[in-house]
Enzyme design. Structure first.
Site, short mmCIF file in Angstrom:
data_model
loop_
_atom_site.label_atom_id
_atom_site.label_comp_id
_atom_site.label_asym_id
_atom_site.label_seq_id
_atom_site.Cartn_x
_atom_site.Cartn_y
_atom_site.Cartn_z
N LYS A 278 0.65 -0.96 0.11
CA LYS A 278 -0.19 -0.01 0.13
C LYS A 278 0.87 1.33 0.09
O LYS A 278 1.68 1.58 0.92
CB LYS A 278 -0.95 0.03 1.44
CG LYS A 278 -1.71 1.35 1.53
CD LYS A 278 -2.50 1.22 2.72
CE LYS A 278 -3.03 2.82 2.88
NZ LYS A 278 -4.08 2.71 4.22
N ASP A 283 -2.43 10.34 3.13
CA ASP A 283 -3.82 10.04 3.54
C ASP A 283 -4.59 11.04 4.20
O ASP A 283 -4.58 11.04 5.61
CB ASP A 283 -3.97 8.51 4.05
CG ASP A 283 -5.35 8.29 4.45
OD1 ASP A 283 -6.20 8.81 3.80
OD2 ASP A 283 -5.78 7.02 5.16
N LYS A 290 -10.06 13.23 7.53
CA LYS A 290 -9.58 12.99 8.88
C LYS A 290 -9.74 14.15 9.91
O LYS A 290 -9.30 15.21 9.47
CB LYS A 290 -8.16 12.23 8.95
CG LYS A 290 -8.05 10.78 8.29
CD LYS A 290 -6.62 10.27 8.44
CE LYS A 290 -6.56 8.90 7.77
NZ LYS A 290 -7.25 8.07 8.72
N ASP A 301 1.54 6.38 5.48
CA ASP A 301 0.66 5.60 4.76
C ASP A 301 1.11 4.90 3.54
O ASP A 301 0.41 4.33 3.02
CB ASP A 301 -0.54 6.27 4.59
CG ASP A 301 -1.87 5.12 4.73
OD1 ASP A 301 -1.78 4.40 5.34
OD2 ASP A 301 -2.95 5.76 4.40
N GLU A 362 -9.45 3.85 2.01
CA GLU A 362 -8.87 3.94 0.52
C GLU A 362 -7.78 2.83 0.37
O GLU A 362 -7.55 2.54 -0.78
CB GLU A 362 -8.20 5.27 0.26
CG GLU A 362 -6.72 5.38 0.92
CD GLU A 362 -6.90 5.11 2.35
OE1 GLU A 362 -7.55 5.61 3.03
OE2 GLU A 362 -5.56 4.99 2.83
N ARG A 364 -7.66 -0.40 0.88
CA ARG A 364 -8.32 -1.44 0.26
C ARG A 364 -8.62 -1.14 -1.12
O ARG A 364 -8.47 -2.25 -1.89
CB ARG A 364 -9.35 -2.07 1.12
CG ARG A 364 -10.46 -0.93 1.30
CD ARG A 364 -11.52 -1.38 2.45
NE ARG A 364 -10.82 -1.07 3.68
CZ ARG A 364 -11.60 -1.02 4.86
NH1 ARG A 364 -12.87 -1.73 4.86
NH2 ARG A 364 -10.81 -0.57 5.99
N1 BES Z 1 -4.24 4.60 6.93
C1 BES Z 1 -5.42 4.58 7.66
C2 BES Z 1 -5.51 3.60 8.85
C3 BES Z 1 -4.42 4.03 9.86
C4 BES Z 1 -4.93 5.11 10.58
C5 BES Z 1 -3.10 3.49 10.11
C6 BES Z 1 -4.28 5.34 11.93
C7 BES Z 1 -2.35 4.06 11.22
C8 BES Z 1 -3.05 5.05 12.06
C9 BES Z 1 -6.42 3.88 6.66
O1 BES Z 1 -6.58 4.40 5.52
C10 BES Z 1 -7.90 4.20 7.22
O2 BES Z 1 -8.08 5.69 7.19
N2 BES Z 1 -8.74 3.46 7.82
C11 BES Z 1 -9.84 3.67 8.40
C12 BES Z 1 -10.74 2.64 7.97
C13 BES Z 1 -12.19 3.07 8.27
C14 BES Z 1 -12.73 4.35 7.71
C15 BES Z 1 -13.19 2.00 8.22
C16 BES Z 1 -9.49 3.66 9.81
O3 BES Z 1 -8.93 3.02 10.41
O4 BES Z 1 -10.07 4.56 10.56
ZN ZN Z 2 -4.90 5.00 4.42
MN MN Z 3 -7.67 6.41 5.27
#
Ligand code: BES
Ligand code: ZN
Ligand code: MN
Length: 506
Positions: A278, A283, A290, A301, A362, A364
């Protein structure tokens, strides 16, 4: 950093720093201070310097507890400017691989804190449960190399220099020389791969963009006949119908890239292991923006991509006899007038339609098209690596990566590689019960699975696109970087992946 194995006695080697083990005495001395114990070369040196070490132990100055270090100067009986005594815990108690790792990292930090330009590691008496001399050598080379890593390229003032350039690892038995030498090289190469992973991870989003990652991949391949690199641009991805990946970069000025590195170290006919990373170079969450606090950390990310590139660098250096393909799905996730909106439905390369209920899920979306693309390599196995979910950090914290797989043997091999490398993963469930959380009223699948089991449902999403081969997924959201004062990329899980590939090659 240079490593060398030698059979000479450590006491005869001229060096700036000599690392020797001491143990905690298992017998209580009766006094309030516990004493430490010595044997082997440490005891030999003690004899030669009139019992100086034993005296310090008796006085309670040296206790031998795990990872404790003590620097002594002008020790008679050896040719070292300084002796660094490394505590290994209770004598007679089994020393686990994890304890050895902990201690050797402290030894590296202790040497680094001195002006020594070289070190001699004398660990031949140290027995580690279920591990051999080559393993100890490899871990030592890896952690000593990693200890001198610094990220200073964006500071205007030169950082203090680290002097340490050379490490000699002594072996008691001539017969081990060859195995230890190649283990030192392997450990060093692994750390070189980790350093690339850290560099890319630490670079900010305004420098490390998808096209920057593509350039770096091409740089890796330059001058190496076994490695080739190419990067698909958005037009080429559109032709491949990668509607899911492209939906992520839609809001960004930065064009996405699908980077493909092919390493051909094995037989022509041998199926490759495919690594997928990835590579979200920043992000923001997209339209599902966010919160601002700590958002800078979303430059990390792309650590899955960085680890895959670091692994390719390591195995090329090691000249591993196997075929490996790395695929990096690189994009920037931004809000903007062309950005994907919650509720939008896109068609992935597989033909499956996806309802994007949250644009922050995103990872996935870029990975699923990369997984479909991976089919063309007829892989022996596919392992994707991604900072995929905050939920994984909640579940496992920073100590283990989350491991998911559609094949238990593959999962077992990765878990074992993680244990050997000191870069652990934990097997998480991928049960059918979770799959229905991804049901959509309007498309084949939704990109989020509701509040429960977020790391699992993310893996479930990926599994739908990984049916054509044996596949595993590493969620490295908790392990890829450290926050707080020590903020920075960790280089994980390069070590796990390199170990896994070494096993595949043997
Ligand atoms: N890159 C993030 C995951 C992440 C968040 C990694 C914090 C390390 C620390 C990913 O793209 C993401 O935002 N995932 C969301 C998924 C949710 C919207 C279902 C998450 O984990 O909040
Ligand atoms: Zn992400
Ligand atoms: Mn994300």
């Amino acid at each position: 950093m240079e490593f060398q194995a030698k059979t000479s006695s450590a006491l005869t080697l001229r060096t700036h720093s000599l690392v020797l083990p001491v143990y905690e005495n298992s017998k209580s001395s009766g006094a309030t201070i516990s004493s430490a114990a010595i044997s082997g070369t440490t005891a030999e040196l003690d004899d030669a310097c009139d019992g100086l070490i034993a005296k310090l132990i008796k006085q309670g100055d040296i206790k031998g507890s795990l990872g404790a270090t003590r620097v002594l100067h002008d020790v008679a009986g050896c040719k070292a400017d300084r002796v660094i005594l490394l505590g290994l815990g209770k004598q007679g108690e089994a020393l686990s691989a994890e304890k050895f790792d902990k201690a050797i990292k402290k030894a590296a930090a202790a040497v680094k804190a001195t002006p020594a330009k070289d070190a001699v590691l004398c660990l031949d008496d140290v027995t580690v449960t279920d591990r051999d001399e080559a393993w100890k050598a490899s871990q030592s080379a890896k952690y000593f190399t990693d200890a001198v890593y610094q990220f200073t390229q964006l500071k205007s003032k030169k950082a203090p220099v680290i002097n340490l350039k050379k490490v000699i690892y002594t072996v008691a038995d001539k017969k081990q020389l060859k195995a230890v030498s190649s283990a030192l090289t392997a450990g060093h190469s692994t750390a070189v791969g980790m350093a690339l992973c850290k560099d890319l991870g630490n670079l900010p989003g305004n420098i490390c963009t998808p096209s920057y990652l593509a350039q770096e991949a091409k740089k890796l391949a330059r001058g190496n006949t076994k490695l080739t690199a190419k990067a698909l641009n958005e037009k080429q991805m559109r032709e491949l119908k990668m509607g899911s990946l492209l939906s992520v970069s839609a809001g960004s000025e930065q064009e996405a890239r699908l980077i493909v590195l092919e390493y051909k170290g094995g037989k022509k006919s041998a199926k490759p292991v495919v690594l997928v990373g990835k590579g979200i170079t920043f992000d923001t969450g997209g339209i599902s923006l966010k919160p601002g606090v700590g958002m800078d950390e979303m430059k990390f990310d792309m650590c899955g991509a960085a680890s895959v590139l670091g692994t390719m660098k390591a195995i090329t250096e090691m000249n591993l006899p196997l075929n490996v393909v790395a695929i990096v799905a690189a994009a920037e996730n931004m809000p903007g007038s062309r950005a994907t909106k919650p509720g939008d439905i896109v068609t992935s390369m597989s033909g499956k339609t996806i309802e994007i209920l949250n644009t922050d899920a995103e990872g996935r979306l870029v990975l699923c098209d990369a997984l479909t693309y991976a089919e063309r390599f007829k892989p022996k196995a596919v392992v994707d690596v991604a900072t995929l979910t905050g939920a994984c950090v909640v579940a496992l914290g920073k100590h283990a990566s989350g491991l998911y797989s559609n094949n238990d043997d593959l999962a077992e091999q990765l878990l074992e590689a993680g244990k050997r490398a000191g870069d652990k993963a934990w097997h998480m469930p991928l049960w059918d019960e979770y799959q229905q959380q991804l049901d959509s009223n309007f498309a084949d699948i939704a990109n989020i699975g509701g509040p429960g089991g977020g790391s699992i449902t993310a893996a479930c999403f990926l599994s739908r696109f990984a049916k054509a081969y044996d596949w595993a997924h590493l969620d490295i959201a908790g392990t890829a970087w450290d926050s707080g004062a020590a903020k920075g990329a960790t280089g994980r899980p390069v070590s796990l992946l390199v170990e896994f590939l070494q096993q595949q090659a043997s």
